[in-house]
Scaffold this motif. Structure first.
Motif, PDB file in Angstrom:
ATOM      1  N   SER A   1      35.845  42.850  -9.278  1.00 45.03           N
ATOM      2  CA  SER A   1      35.564  42.439  -7.911  1.00 45.03           C
ATOM      3  C   SER A   1      36.473  41.294  -7.501  1.00 45.03           C
ATOM      4  O   SER A   1      37.017  41.273  -6.388  1.00 45.03           O
ATOM      5  CB  SER A   1      34.097  42.021  -7.788  1.00 45.03           C
ATOM      6  N   ILE A   2      36.665  40.329  -8.395  1.00 43.21           N
ATOM      7  CA  ILE A   2      37.572  39.211  -8.106  1.00 43.21           C
ATOM      8  C   ILE A   2      38.994  39.724  -7.933  1.00 43.21           C
ATOM      9  O   ILE A   2      39.734  39.274  -7.057  1.00 43.21           O
ATOM     10  CB  ILE A   2      37.500  38.170  -9.234  1.00 43.21           C
ATOM     11  N   ALA A   3      39.375  40.709  -8.761  1.00 42.39           N
ATOM     12  CA  ALA A   3      40.726  41.265  -8.702  1.00 42.39           C
ATOM     13  C   ALA A   3      41.015  41.894  -7.348  1.00 42.39           C
ATOM     14  O   ALA A   3      42.131  41.806  -6.828  1.00 42.39           O
ATOM     15  CB  ALA A   3      40.911  42.307  -9.808  1.00 42.39           C
TER      16      ALA A   3
ATOM     17  N   ALA B   1      35.469  42.477  -2.422  1.00 39.48           N
ATOM     18  CA  ALA B   1      34.316  41.976  -3.175  1.00 39.48           C
ATOM     19  C   ALA B   1      33.294  43.079  -3.415  1.00 39.48           C
ATOM     20  O   ALA B   1      32.569  43.068  -4.417  1.00 39.48           O
ATOM     21  CB  ALA B   1      33.672  40.808  -2.421  1.00 39.48           C
ATOM     22  N   GLU B   2      33.255  44.050  -2.493  1.00 41.55           N
ATOM     23  CA  GLU B   2      32.263  45.135  -2.599  1.00 41.55           C
ATOM     24  C   GLU B   2      32.577  46.111  -3.732  1.00 41.55           C
ATOM     25  O   GLU B   2      31.750  46.980  -4.047  1.00 41.55           O
ATOM     26  CB  GLU B   2      32.184  45.889  -1.267  1.00 41.55           C
ATOM     27  N   ILE B   3      33.735  45.974  -4.368  1.00 41.74           N
ATOM     28  CA  ILE B   3      34.103  46.868  -5.467  1.00 41.74           C
ATOM     29  C   ILE B   3      33.061  46.841  -6.576  1.00 41.74           C
ATOM     30  O   ILE B   3      32.817  47.847  -7.251  1.00 41.74           O
ATOM     31  CB  ILE B   3      35.498  46.486  -6.026  1.00 41.74           C
TER      32      ILE B   3
ATOM     33  N   LYS C   1      25.716  38.154  -7.815  1.00 36.82           N
ATOM     34  CA  LYS C   1      25.413  36.723  -7.765  1.00 36.82           C
ATOM     35  C   LYS C   1      26.573  35.875  -8.270  1.00 36.82           C
ATOM     36  O   LYS C   1      26.875  34.817  -7.725  1.00 36.82           O
ATOM     37  CB  LYS C   1      24.141  36.435  -8.578  1.00 36.82           C
ATOM     38  N   SER C   2      27.241  36.338  -9.333  1.00 36.46           N
ATOM     39  CA  SER C   2      28.347  35.562  -9.886  1.00 36.46           C
ATOM     40  C   SER C   2      29.616  35.704  -9.069  1.00 36.46           C
ATOM     41  O   SER C   2      30.369  34.737  -8.898  1.00 36.46           O
ATOM     42  CB  SER C   2      28.609  35.988 -11.336  1.00 36.46           C
ATOM     43  N   VAL C   3      29.858  36.901  -8.544  1.00 43.12           N
ATOM     44  CA  VAL C   3      31.082  37.154  -7.787  1.00 43.12           C
ATOM     45  C   VAL C   3      31.133  36.311  -6.524  1.00 43.12           C
ATOM     46  O   VAL C   3      32.165  35.703  -6.199  1.00 43.12           O
ATOM     47  CB  VAL C   3      31.194  38.655  -7.437  1.00 43.12           C
ATOM     48  N   VAL C   4      30.020  36.218  -5.822  1.00 37.91           N
ATOM     49  CA  VAL C   4      30.005  35.534  -4.527  1.00 37.91           C
ATOM     50  C   VAL C   4      30.417  34.081  -4.659  1.00 37.91           C
ATOM     51  O   VAL C   4      31.314  33.604  -3.955  1.00 37.91           O
ATOM     52  CB  VAL C   4      28.607  35.656  -3.881  1.00 37.91           C
TER      53      VAL C   4
END
Length: 474
Positions: free
Chosen positions: A25-27, A219-221, A241-244
């Motif tokens: 998601s970060i990528a 981010a939605e990945i 939760k962590s990605v956001v």
């Protein structure tokens, strides 16, 4: 027995871990738009650009929370496209699914071209076209791996970007607190040192906000990839939760440090291909800033290419499973890879890479033209997610279904997000910077929507046809 074997062969693998999902998601979010594109935004809006990034970050937090509410209840590789199908109508899921697929396959071509430019700068004797083709072929091969191995590759790709940003943030904090030995900067006083915090007024800040919102698409990945994990419901909740907070920290935190170190009117800040991060490292006296940032950007665009290819192939697989794409695209190999979806999703990137070798064709101009048709995809995706969440939440409450991850202040905050996105889309139609994007994407969306309505109409006719024959028989 044969039927069961065929059915099982059309299922995706379930071997992604939480760390894979988070990094994937970060990528998808942290790419050239942050490392290079942020410079022009700061040059236009001044230090107040931080407000645009803060507002854009807040929007993506709300959107991810809404998407998380749906995904935690019913994980699906089609993510918001599937939820739009259920909440709005099959035409909506069809339209946003295909538009999203189109966005990522074009972005793959763009990322490969950027990678080719960087490699050509390092090795000028070899053509950009050769590097673009080699990068396209090499990165495509990664998506033919078993999904666990793909997840591992993408994890390390993304980790390089994360480490680079963490190093940047540490050095930036040392600099603004006067603890950096190689150079002295104004620090917090830089926020108002050159004409004030908002030197060009509120207009450029609003325009910057509209541009920043596109940066967060990706981010939605995590909700698309979660269906390939062993415990998709729990993995979705943890990853979202962590990605956001990580994305917001990396974006907002690093942009804040940049405006505290680099004067917003620095002429190099907005220079094409230069980048705010590279300029910051130069001001701080770090040797080899250009080479270091070129390496980070090369890794970044490669990571975005790979994650984009993965995302496009899984969206195409989901469309096929729902009957909105040819059945061929749901076929998988023994390792769970949807091989024909992967091949179809790389076709455009490969075709554009091949165009580079024809002198009569200008692939950059063709790519720019095609990218205009995806300019508003982020806004449409956000709008679809918000509307779907409201409708599905109402349905879940009526049916007494357990809601495992709740949107805050429902329904009012959801309505505020829908209104904000709708107003932004209308405003963009009246701004010179976005008018072409609105028109191009609007035409593309309308054409895909018409096809979706026709598909839905034909499906209904097939369902009704046996009933008519039965009535005529009796």
């Amino acid at each position: 027995m044969q039927k069961n074997t065929e059915q099982s062969s059309n299922q995706l693998s379930a071997s992604l871990q939480t760390r894979h999902l988070t990094m994937m998601s970060i990528a998808g979010v942290i790419g050239a738009a942050l490392f290079v594109g942020s410079g022009s935004i700061i040059a236009e809006a001044g230090p107040a650009a931080i407000l645009a990034y803060f507002a854009g970050g807040a929007l993506v937090v709300f959107i991810m929370r809404m998407l998380g509410e749906m995904a935690a209840t019913s994980p699906d590789t089609g993510s918001f496209s599937t939820y739009a199908d259920r909440a709005i109508g099959r035409w909506a899921g069809f339209t946003i699914g295909w538009l999203y697929w189109w966005f990522w396959v074009l972005l793959m071509a763009w990322e490969a071209y950027i990678a080719g430019l960087i490699l050509h700068e390092w090795f000028p004797l070899i053509s950009v076209n050769v590097f673009t083709m080699l990068m396209t072929i090499g990165l495509i091969c990664i998506n033919f791996m078993q999904v666990s191995k793909y997840g591992e590759v993408e994890f390390w790709f993304a980790l390089i970007k994360v480490v680079a940003i963490v190093i940047f943030i540490i050095i930036g904090i040392l600099a603004i607190t006067k603890l950096w030995p190689l150079a002295q900067v104004n620090g917090f006083s830089q926020l108002t040192a050159h004409g004030g915090f908002m030197p060009n007024g509120i207009g450029p800040v609003i325009i910057a906000l509209l541009g920043v919102m596109f940066s967060f698409l990706g981010a939605e990945i995590v909700t698309i990839a979660a269906s390939e994990s062993k415990n998709p419901v729990e993995q979705t909740r943890r990853a979202i939760k962590s990605v956001v907070w990580r994305i917001c920290l990396f974006y907002i935190g690093s942009i804040f440090l940049i405006v505290c170190i680099v004067p917003w009117n620095d002429p190099l800040l907005a220079q094409t291909g230069y980048g705010a991060y590279r300029r910051t490292f130069e001001i701080l006296g770090i040797p080899g800033a250009q080479w270091f940032m070129n390496f980070v950007v090369l890794t970044s665009v490669s990571s975005c290419f790979v994650s984009g290819h993965y995302t496009a192939s899984r969206m195409l697989y989901s469309l096929s499973k729902r009957g909105d794409a040819p059945a061929l695209f749901q076929k998988t190999r023994a390792n769970g890879t949807p091989v024909f979806s992967v091949l179809a999703s790389c076709f455009i990137a490969f075709a554009i890479a091949c165009m580079n070798f024809f002198d009569a064709i200008q692939p950059r101009e063709i790519l720019d033209l095609l990218m205009n048709t995806t300019g508003m995809i982020a806004m449409l995706v956000y709008l679809v997610i918000a509307i779907s969440q409201v409708r599905l939440r109402r349905k879940m409450e009526r049916e007494g279904q357990e809601i495992k991850l709740r949107m805050w202040l429902f329904p009012w905050l959801s309505y505020v997000v829908i209104a904000f996105i709708s107003i932004s889309l209308i405003a963009m139609a009246f701004l010179d910077q976005y008018r072409v994007l609105v028109l191009s994407t609007g035409i593309a969306a309308f054409m895909v929507m018409l096809i979706g309505i026709l598909v839905q109409s034909k499906a209904k006719k097939k369902l009704l046809q046996p009933q008519k024959l039965e009535r005529s028989y009796f």
